[in-house]
Design a protein around this motif. Structure first.
Motif, short mmCIF file in Angstrom:
data_model
loop_
_atom_site.label_atom_id
_atom_site.label_comp_id
_atom_site.label_asym_id
_atom_site.label_seq_id
_atom_site.Cartn_x
_atom_site.Cartn_y
_atom_site.Cartn_z
N MET A 112 25.48 11.58 -18.26
CA MET A 112 25.71 12.87 -18.94
C MET A 112 24.66 13.10 -20.02
O MET A 112 24.09 14.18 -20.14
CB MET A 112 27.11 12.90 -19.55
CG MET A 112 28.24 12.94 -18.53
SD MET A 112 29.85 12.55 -19.28
CE MET A 112 29.95 13.80 -20.57
N LEU A 113 24.40 12.05 -20.81
CA LEU A 113 23.41 12.15 -21.86
C LEU A 113 22.03 12.43 -21.28
O LEU A 113 21.25 13.22 -21.84
CB LEU A 113 23.39 10.85 -22.67
CG LEU A 113 22.39 10.77 -23.83
CD1 LEU A 113 22.66 11.85 -24.86
CD2 LEU A 113 22.46 9.38 -24.48
N ASP A 114 21.72 11.81 -20.15
CA ASP A 114 20.42 12.03 -19.51
C ASP A 114 20.22 13.51 -19.14
O ASP A 114 19.11 14.04 -19.26
CB ASP A 114 20.29 11.17 -18.25
CG ASP A 114 20.05 9.70 -18.58
OD1 ASP A 114 19.66 9.40 -19.73
OD2 ASP A 114 20.27 8.85 -17.69
N VAL A 115 21.28 14.17 -18.71
CA VAL A 115 21.17 15.60 -18.39
C VAL A 115 20.81 16.40 -19.64
O VAL A 115 19.91 17.26 -19.62
CB VAL A 115 22.48 16.14 -17.78
CG1 VAL A 115 22.42 17.66 -17.62
CG2 VAL A 115 22.74 15.49 -16.43
N LEU A 116 21.50 16.12 -20.75
CA LEU A 116 21.21 16.85 -21.99
C LEU A 116 19.76 16.62 -22.43
O LEU A 116 19.08 17.57 -22.84
CB LEU A 116 22.16 16.39 -23.10
CG LEU A 116 23.65 16.62 -22.86
CD1 LEU A 116 24.45 16.11 -24.06
CD2 LEU A 116 23.96 18.10 -22.60
N LEU A 117 19.30 15.39 -22.32
CA LEU A 117 17.93 15.08 -22.73
C LEU A 117 16.91 15.71 -21.78
O LEU A 117 15.89 16.27 -22.21
CB LEU A 117 17.73 13.57 -22.78
CG LEU A 117 18.54 12.83 -23.85
CD1 LEU A 117 18.39 11.32 -23.69
CD2 LEU A 117 18.14 13.25 -25.25
N ASN A 118 17.19 15.65 -20.49
CA ASN A 118 16.25 16.22 -19.50
C ASN A 118 16.19 17.73 -19.59
O ASN A 118 15.13 18.33 -19.34
CB ASN A 118 16.65 15.79 -18.08
CG ASN A 118 16.41 14.31 -17.82
OD1 ASN A 118 15.60 13.68 -18.50
ND2 ASN A 118 17.14 13.75 -16.87
N GLU A 119 17.31 18.35 -19.94
CA GLU A 119 17.34 19.81 -20.09
C GLU A 119 16.81 20.24 -21.45
O GLU A 119 16.69 21.43 -21.72
CB GLU A 119 18.77 20.33 -19.89
CG GLU A 119 19.35 20.11 -18.51
CD GLU A 119 18.71 20.98 -17.45
OE1 GLU A 119 18.17 22.05 -17.81
OE2 GLU A 119 18.73 20.59 -16.27
N ASP A 120 16.53 19.26 -22.32
CA ASP A 120 15.98 19.51 -23.66
C ASP A 120 16.90 20.41 -24.48
O ASP A 120 16.46 21.36 -25.14
CB ASP A 120 14.58 20.12 -23.57
CG ASP A 120 13.83 20.06 -24.90
OD1 ASP A 120 14.08 19.11 -25.67
OD2 ASP A 120 13.00 20.95 -25.16
N VAL A 121 18.20 20.10 -24.43
CA VAL A 121 19.19 20.83 -25.22
C VAL A 121 19.52 20.00 -26.46
O VAL A 121 19.79 18.80 -26.35
CB VAL A 121 20.48 21.10 -24.41
CG1 VAL A 121 21.41 21.99 -25.22
CG2 VAL A 121 20.14 21.76 -23.08
N HIS A 122 19.48 20.63 -27.63
CA HIS A 122 19.69 19.93 -28.88
C HIS A 122 20.99 20.40 -29.54
O HIS A 122 21.48 21.49 -29.26
CB HIS A 122 18.52 20.18 -29.84
CG HIS A 122 17.21 19.68 -29.31
ND1 HIS A 122 16.56 18.59 -29.82
CD2 HIS A 122 16.41 20.14 -28.30
CE1 HIS A 122 15.43 18.40 -29.17
NE2 HIS A 122 15.31 19.34 -28.24
N ASN A 123 21.49 19.56 -30.45
CA ASN A 123 22.69 19.91 -31.23
C ASN A 123 23.83 20.37 -30.31
O ASN A 123 24.40 21.44 -30.49
CB ASN A 123 22.36 20.98 -32.27
CG ASN A 123 21.37 20.47 -33.31
OD1 ASN A 123 21.29 19.27 -33.57
ND2 ASN A 123 20.61 21.36 -33.89
#
Length: 212
Positions: free
Chosen positions: A78-89
């Protein structure tokens, strides 16, 4: 960088298991933990409430939890998706209601990642940028020239005050500050006055510029 402007919820079904992804903007680790606990309380009867969050302009804080799923099959994907999509906060909780069929390690990873992507697609993401608010004062002869110049350079006029002279408030992307202000001077032959008010964050939402 991308941030969540409006939270969203997405749901998928894999082999009779329901995966509900709830996405929420957060600015601190405390907010993220509070949100995760809210979801665990809301979905108290679910088998798992796995979570991940990313905080900071440079991802200074990242955390994830498998919440009882096999190690590395839920929180980290799940965290990898957030990082790969470059979504912050942002924080996301994926709630799983077990359907009675085992998915296997690979199946769990794919399901949790797919659920997060579905949650993000049902949220409103915007690109936050650094900008500078300026006040431009011009006579009426220079108004049309400035309006044309700003339109040609994609600079938004956020406020106009018409008095003896005209005061325009504009937001300039910080990387364009020097060249735009130089252009203001050139297109009005030095007649327009400018003053820097503040630096700020801004974004464009539905073709409308907003301050963040």
């Amino acid at each position: 960088m991308q941030i969540v402007y409006k939270a969203g919820v997405g749901e998928i079904v894999e082999k009779k298991s329901r995966f509900i992804a709830t996405v929420r903007p957060v600015s601190t680790e405390e907010e993220a933990v509070k949100f995760i606990n809210e979801m665990k309380k809301q979905y108290w009867d679910a088998r798992h409430n796995c979570s991940a969050f990313v905080i900071g302009d440079n991802n200074e804080v990242t955390r994830c939890s498998d919440d009882g799923e096999p190690s590395q099959t839920a929180g980290r994907p799940m965290l990898d998706v957030l990082l790969n999509e470059d979504v912050h906060n942002v924080a996301v909780v994926v709630t799983r209601y077990f359907g009675g069929v085992l998915l296997g390690t690979g199946g769990l990873v794919r399901a949790y990642q797919k659920a997060v992507k579905e949650g993000l697609s049902n949220s409103t993401l915007i690109t936050k940028a650094k900008g500078v608010l300026y006040e431009i004062t011009t006579d009426y002869n220079g108004l049309g020239k400035l309006q044309y110049y700003f339109a040609q350079n994609d600079i938004s006029i956020v406020n106009s005050i018409y008095e003896a002279d005209v005061k325009l408030e504009i937001i300039i992307p910080i990387e364009k500050e020097d060249i735009i202000i130089k252009g203001v001077t050139e297109c009005t032959n030095g007649a327009a006055k400018h003053s820097k008010v503040e630096e700020l964050d801004f974004a464009v939402v539905d073709n409308e510029l907003i301050r963040l």
